[in-house]
Design a protein around this motif. Structure first.
Motif, PDB file in Angstrom:
ATOM      1  N   ASP A 110       1.663   6.545   2.090  1.00 54.05           N
ATOM      2  CA  ASP A 110       1.121   5.270   2.552  1.00 54.05           C
ATOM      3  C   ASP A 110      -0.400   5.297   2.421  1.00 54.05           C
ATOM      4  O   ASP A 110      -1.087   6.084   3.090  1.00 54.05           O
ATOM      5  CB  ASP A 110       1.522   5.029   4.005  1.00 54.05           C
ATOM      6  CG  ASP A 110       1.093   3.654   4.493  1.00 54.05           C
ATOM      7  OD1 ASP A 110       0.592   2.859   3.651  1.00 54.05           O
ATOM      8  OD2 ASP A 110       1.215   3.405   5.698  1.00 54.05           O
ATOM      9  N   TYR A 111      -0.936   4.428   1.551  1.00 55.47           N
ATOM     10  CA  TYR A 111      -2.384   4.348   1.310  1.00 55.47           C
ATOM     11  C   TYR A 111      -2.980   3.054   1.862  1.00 55.47           C
ATOM     12  O   TYR A 111      -4.101   2.679   1.522  1.00 55.47           O
ATOM     13  CB  TYR A 111      -2.700   4.424  -0.185  1.00 55.47           C
ATOM     14  CG  TYR A 111      -2.343   5.762  -0.817  1.00 55.47           C
ATOM     15  CD1 TYR A 111      -3.037   6.908  -0.493  1.00 55.47           C
ATOM     16  CD2 TYR A 111      -1.286   5.826  -1.733  1.00 55.47           C
ATOM     17  CE1 TYR A 111      -2.695   8.129  -1.083  1.00 55.47           C
ATOM     18  CE2 TYR A 111      -0.948   7.032  -2.327  1.00 55.47           C
ATOM     19  CZ  TYR A 111      -1.665   8.194  -1.988  1.00 55.47           C
ATOM     20  OH  TYR A 111      -1.328   9.389  -2.556  1.00 55.47           O
ATOM     21  N   SER A 112      -2.213   2.378   2.678  1.00 53.32           N
ATOM     22  CA  SER A 112      -2.672   1.065   3.121  1.00 53.32           C
ATOM     23  C   SER A 112      -3.971   1.147   3.918  1.00 53.32           C
ATOM     24  O   SER A 112      -4.748   0.175   3.940  1.00 53.32           O
ATOM     25  CB  SER A 112      -1.570   0.398   3.970  1.00 53.32           C
ATOM     26  OG  SER A 112      -1.263   1.213   5.117  1.00 53.32           O
ATOM     27  N   ASN A 113      -4.218   2.259   4.584  1.00 49.82           N
ATOM     28  CA  ASN A 113      -5.448   2.412   5.367  1.00 49.82           C
ATOM     29  C   ASN A 113      -6.481   3.333   4.702  1.00 49.82           C
ATOM     30  O   ASN A 113      -7.502   3.665   5.316  1.00 49.82           O
ATOM     31  CB  ASN A 113      -5.114   2.961   6.759  1.00 49.82           C
ATOM     32  CG  ASN A 113      -4.271   1.982   7.573  1.00 49.82           C
ATOM     33  OD1 ASN A 113      -4.518   0.777   7.513  1.00 49.82           O
ATOM     34  ND2 ASN A 113      -3.294   2.490   8.308  1.00 49.82           N
ATOM     35  N   ALA A 114      -6.203   3.774   3.479  1.00 51.45           N
ATOM     36  CA  ALA A 114      -7.141   4.667   2.778  1.00 51.45           C
ATOM     37  C   ALA A 114      -8.375   3.864   2.323  1.00 51.45           C
ATOM     38  O   ALA A 114      -8.272   2.705   1.901  1.00 51.45           O
ATOM     39  CB  ALA A 114      -6.462   5.309   1.571  1.00 51.45           C
ATOM     40  N   ASP A 115      -9.504   4.496   2.444  1.00 51.95           N
ATOM     41  CA  ASP A 115     -10.757   3.813   2.079  1.00 51.95           C
ATOM     42  C   ASP A 115     -10.770   3.388   0.629  1.00 51.95           C
ATOM     43  O   ASP A 115     -11.218   2.283   0.296  1.00 51.95           O
ATOM     44  CB  ASP A 115     -11.958   4.728   2.369  1.00 51.95           C
ATOM     45  CG  ASP A 115     -12.174   4.918   3.859  1.00 51.95           C
ATOM     46  OD1 ASP A 115     -11.735   4.068   4.639  1.00 51.95           O
ATOM     47  OD2 ASP A 115     -12.830   5.939   4.226  1.00 51.95           O
ATOM     48  N   TYR A 161      -8.362   2.643  -1.278  1.00 55.79           N
ATOM     49  CA  TYR A 161      -7.437   1.527  -1.518  1.00 55.79           C
ATOM     50  C   TYR A 161      -8.023   0.233  -0.979  1.00 55.79           C
ATOM     51  O   TYR A 161      -7.973  -0.816  -1.633  1.00 55.79           O
ATOM     52  CB  TYR A 161      -6.094   1.837  -0.867  1.00 55.79           C
ATOM     53  CG  TYR A 161      -5.073   0.742  -1.061  1.00 55.79           C
ATOM     54  CD1 TYR A 161      -4.466   0.548  -2.308  1.00 55.79           C
ATOM     55  CD2 TYR A 161      -4.724  -0.114  -0.005  1.00 55.79           C
ATOM     56  CE1 TYR A 161      -3.525  -0.464  -2.478  1.00 55.79           C
ATOM     57  CE2 TYR A 161      -3.811  -1.126  -0.167  1.00 55.79           C
ATOM     58  CZ  TYR A 161      -3.214  -1.298  -1.424  1.00 55.79           C
ATOM     59  OH  TYR A 161      -2.308  -2.306  -1.588  1.00 55.79           O
ATOM     60  N   LEU A 162      -8.576   0.292   0.214  1.00 56.35           N
ATOM     61  CA  LEU A 162      -9.160  -0.903   0.812  1.00 56.35           C
ATOM     62  C   LEU A 162     -10.353  -1.402   0.004  1.00 56.35           C
ATOM     63  O   LEU A 162     -10.564  -2.618  -0.125  1.00 56.35           O
ATOM     64  CB  LEU A 162      -9.582  -0.609   2.258  1.00 56.35           C
ATOM     65  CG  LEU A 162      -8.442  -0.276   3.221  1.00 56.35           C
ATOM     66  CD1 LEU A 162      -9.000   0.103   4.597  1.00 56.35           C
ATOM     67  CD2 LEU A 162      -7.459  -1.456   3.345  1.00 56.35           C
ATOM     68  N   ARG A 209      -8.984  -3.201  -3.414  1.00 56.77           N
ATOM     69  CA  ARG A 209      -7.948  -4.242  -3.401  1.00 56.77           C
ATOM     70  C   ARG A 209      -8.449  -5.552  -3.972  1.00 56.77           C
ATOM     71  O   ARG A 209      -7.714  -6.273  -4.639  1.00 56.77           O
ATOM     72  CB  ARG A 209      -7.439  -4.460  -1.975  1.00 56.77           C
ATOM     73  CG  ARG A 209      -6.527  -3.345  -1.489  1.00 56.77           C
ATOM     74  CD  ARG A 209      -5.835  -3.741  -0.212  1.00 56.77           C
ATOM     75  NE  ARG A 209      -4.950  -4.916  -0.428  1.00 56.77           N
ATOM     76  CZ  ARG A 209      -4.193  -5.447   0.510  1.00 56.77           C
ATOM     77  NH1 ARG A 209      -4.230  -4.961   1.736  1.00 56.77           N
ATOM     78  NH2 ARG A 209      -3.428  -6.488   0.246  1.00 56.77           N
ATOM     79  N   GLY A 245       0.790  -1.212   0.000  1.00 55.75           N
ATOM     80  CA  GLY A 245       0.000   0.000   0.000  1.00 55.75           C
ATOM     81  C   GLY A 245       0.830   1.273   0.000  1.00 55.75           C
ATOM     82  O   GLY A 245       0.294   2.379   0.215  1.00 55.75           O
ATOM     83  N   ARG A 246       2.143   1.159  -0.296  1.00 53.17           N
ATOM     84  CA  ARG A 246       3.009   2.339  -0.332  1.00 53.17           C
ATOM     85  C   ARG A 246       3.220   2.757  -1.778  1.00 53.17           C
ATOM     86  O   ARG A 246       3.401   1.922  -2.651  1.00 53.17           O
ATOM     87  CB  ARG A 246       4.333   2.028   0.362  1.00 53.17           C
ATOM     88  CG  ARG A 246       5.295   3.253   0.420  1.00 53.17           C
ATOM     89  CD  ARG A 246       6.497   2.891   1.263  1.00 53.17           C
ATOM     90  NE  ARG A 246       6.106   2.573   2.646  1.00 53.17           N
ATOM     91  CZ  ARG A 246       5.905   3.509   3.568  1.00 53.17           C
ATOM     92  NH1 ARG A 246       6.063   4.771   3.276  1.00 53.17           N
ATOM     93  NH2 ARG A 246       5.539   3.133   4.780  1.00 53.17           N
TER      94      ARG A 246
END
Length: 568
Positions: free
Chosen positions: A131-136, A138-139, A142, A116-117
């Motif tokens: 860092d988009y690992s916790n972005a809505d 992105y989630l 996926r 997610g980076r």
């Protein structure tokens, strides 16, 4: 409490007006109401169909726009490798190429690894390593091949949305992210402008604006649907609802699904604005109907009053004719009575004259030596003279009373006037009125009713004598031919007639005489009789100037077709 006096004619006028108004306006209201309702229904259907078509068309445009951009980003993941796209120079070159080809719709590109980076970035912001690992967004994307996020502020603090395309598998899974220009996307929706209050916007599932709302929109406005005009035939069809706003206004709301149901395209317009043309047409139609109805009412009232006025005149004329017949009957009865009295008087008078002659003869034979011979002779002569006068008067009275035939005949006006004057002579002496006659005895005969002319002249002469009986005066009667007509003038030196009464003296029952001395029908009857003969009667008068009546009767034409002229 004052009670309104309504005559039968007023009631009749109201009934006629009410019937005409009801018969005329009832069909107008029924037909007009039917046309009015049909027009409103057809026009509303037309407006709804137009709005549905507009929203459906723009829905397709927005969906096509998103699909195209999604496909273009997906094409990059297929055309280029992970290694190529993570090269900063190549990624920058790719962004510029896309912007040259499609405009500045694509704001930036970024490559995100499995964790997610963001490992590569091309664009105007410093987002490398973000860092988009916790972005809505992105989630949510996926587990999909491609995904389109909602509009959000993000790290750049400006509204935007992202198209994400996933590529690779397992440990080598990566994502290509493209940011779409929010203004370019908003223009697709903001172009839907109809009327003064119509505008469109996009909402997500949570009711959050995905496009910029118009500045004129009340952010606190709450719409409560109360009628669904059109339901969608498919999952992405168009829904039309009538809603009531928290501001008290009515609104037309047209909506359709976007992006597989994640978004909703909504068009909203004030109902009075959407149907403004219909409202104007209804207003002008209503004005026309009201004007027509008012015209019908005015004409009904006018015609009913005019018609009832005519009825009243006819009734009054009939009543006057009935009274004339009564008066004529009275005159006939009086004439018969006068004829009987004159006949009864005529016999004793004849005997008195004969006896006076016989006494005179005896006096001649045996009474010449009497000392009072001369006086007795004078008295007997006076008896014979006055008896002869009485006989002449009764003879004329009998002649006048017997002429009751109203048939047309040739009449000598001078002779008829003299006969009437003789009858009125005694009344004139009592009233101290002197009579003056100026009669053209050579004028031609007129064709008229003898009895009716006698009634006219006798009425005028008696009126003149009665007007002068308090102080006396002079009555002048002239008769001559003038301009093909017989002109009779009856003039007196009485007190005259006020100007305010001149226009009414020929009206039935109008009189200035005390109660019991006049019925007000005399001059009205004279007016009617003269006009029946084809003549005219006029009056000239003033206070203190006496009265002058002019009677004109047509003269017969001569043998060569020319009217009689006195100078011929």
């Amino acid at each position: 409490m004052q009670i309104e006096n309504r005559t039968p004619y007023d009631k009749l006028s109201r009934k006629i007006a009410l019937i005409v108004i009801t018969v005329s306006i009832a069909p107008l209201i029924l037909v007009g109401g039917l046309i009015f309702d049909q027009f409103r229904s057809i026009y509303r259907s037309k407006v709804y169909a137009h709005l549905a078509e507009v929203v459906d068309k723009h829905k397709d445009n927005v969906n096509n726009f998103l699909s195209e951009k999604q496909g273009e980003v997906q094409f990059l993941t297929r055309a280029f490798t992970y290694g190529q796209l993570t090269d900063p120079q190549f990624l920058e070159k790719t962004l510029k190429s896309m912007q040259q080809q499609y405009g500045r719709i694509f704001v930036d590109f970024g490559v995100i690894d499995r964790a997610g980076r963001q490992v590569a970035y091309a664009g105007p912001f410093d987002l490398l390593g973000a860092d988009y690992s916790n972005a809505d967004w992105y989630l949510n994307s996926r587990d999909k091949v491609t995904g389109i996020s909602d509009v959000f502020m993000g790290l750049r603090q400006s509204p935007h949305f992202i198209i994400a395309v996933n590529s690779g598998e397992g440990e080598h899974r990566w994502t290509l992210r493209a940011t779409i220009d929010f203004l370019a996307f908003s223009h697709l929706v903001e172009n839907i402008r109809i009327g003064e209050t119509g505008y469109a916007y996009i909402l997500n599932r949570n009711g959050v604006f995905q496009t910029k709302p118009p500045a004129s929109r009340d952010s606190n406005l709450v719409l409560t649907p109360y009628e669904t005009v059109r339901k969608p035939l498919t999952a992405e069809g168009v829904t039309i609802q009538l809603s009531k706003g928290s501001d008290g206004e009515k609104y037309v709301t047209v909506s359709s699904q976007l992006k597989g149901g994640d978004w909703k395209l909504v068009y909203q317009q004030n109902a009075s604005d959407a149907f403004s043309a219909m409202i104007r047409s209804e207003f002008f139609t209503l004005v026309i109907f009201l004007t027509g109805g008012l015209g019908i009412i005015v004409m009904a009232l006018y015609l009913s009053r005019k018609l009832v006025t005519r009825f009243r005149i006819i009734d009054e004329e009939n009543a006057m004719m009935n009274r004339q017949m009564v008066e004529t009957g009275k005159l006939a009865s009086i004439g018969e009575l006068a004829a009987g009295i004159a006949h009864e008087i005529n016999n004793p008078v004849a005997i008195m004259i004969e006896e006076a002659g016989w006494v005179s003869d005896l006096l001649e034979d045996e009474g010449r030596d009497m000392s009072c011979y001369a006086e007795i002779s004078r008295a007997l002569e006076q008896v014979r003279t006055q008896g002869g006068r009485c006989k002449d008067i009764t003879h004329k009275l009998l002649s006048f009373a017997r002429q009751t035939d109203s048939r047309i005949a040739e009449v000598s006006l001078p002779a008829l006037i003299e006969e009437v004057v003789e009858i009125s002579m005694q009344q004139a002496r009592y009233a101290q009125v002197s009579l003056s006659l100026d009669l053209d005895r050579n004028m031609p005969l007129v064709r008229a009713s003898v009895s009716e002319l006698q009634q006219v002249f006798l009425n005028l002469v008696n009126n003149a004598i009665q007007a002068m009986e308090s102080e006396g005066g002079k009555l002048t009667i002239s008769c001559r031919a003038e301009d093909g007509q017989a002109l009779v003038t009856v003039a007196d030196t009485g007190p005259g007639i006020p100007e305010s009464n001149l226009g009414r003296i020929f009206d039935p029952f109008f009189t200035t005489k005390p109660v019991g001395k006049g019925s007000g029908l005399g001059l009205s009857i004279c007016y009617g009789l003269i006009h029946q003969m084809g003549g005219e009667i006029e009056v000239e008068s003033g206070v203190g100037l006496g009265a002058r009546f002019y009677i004109r009767l047509p003269l017969p034409r001569s043998g060569n077709g020319q009217e009689y002229n006195k100078e011929d």
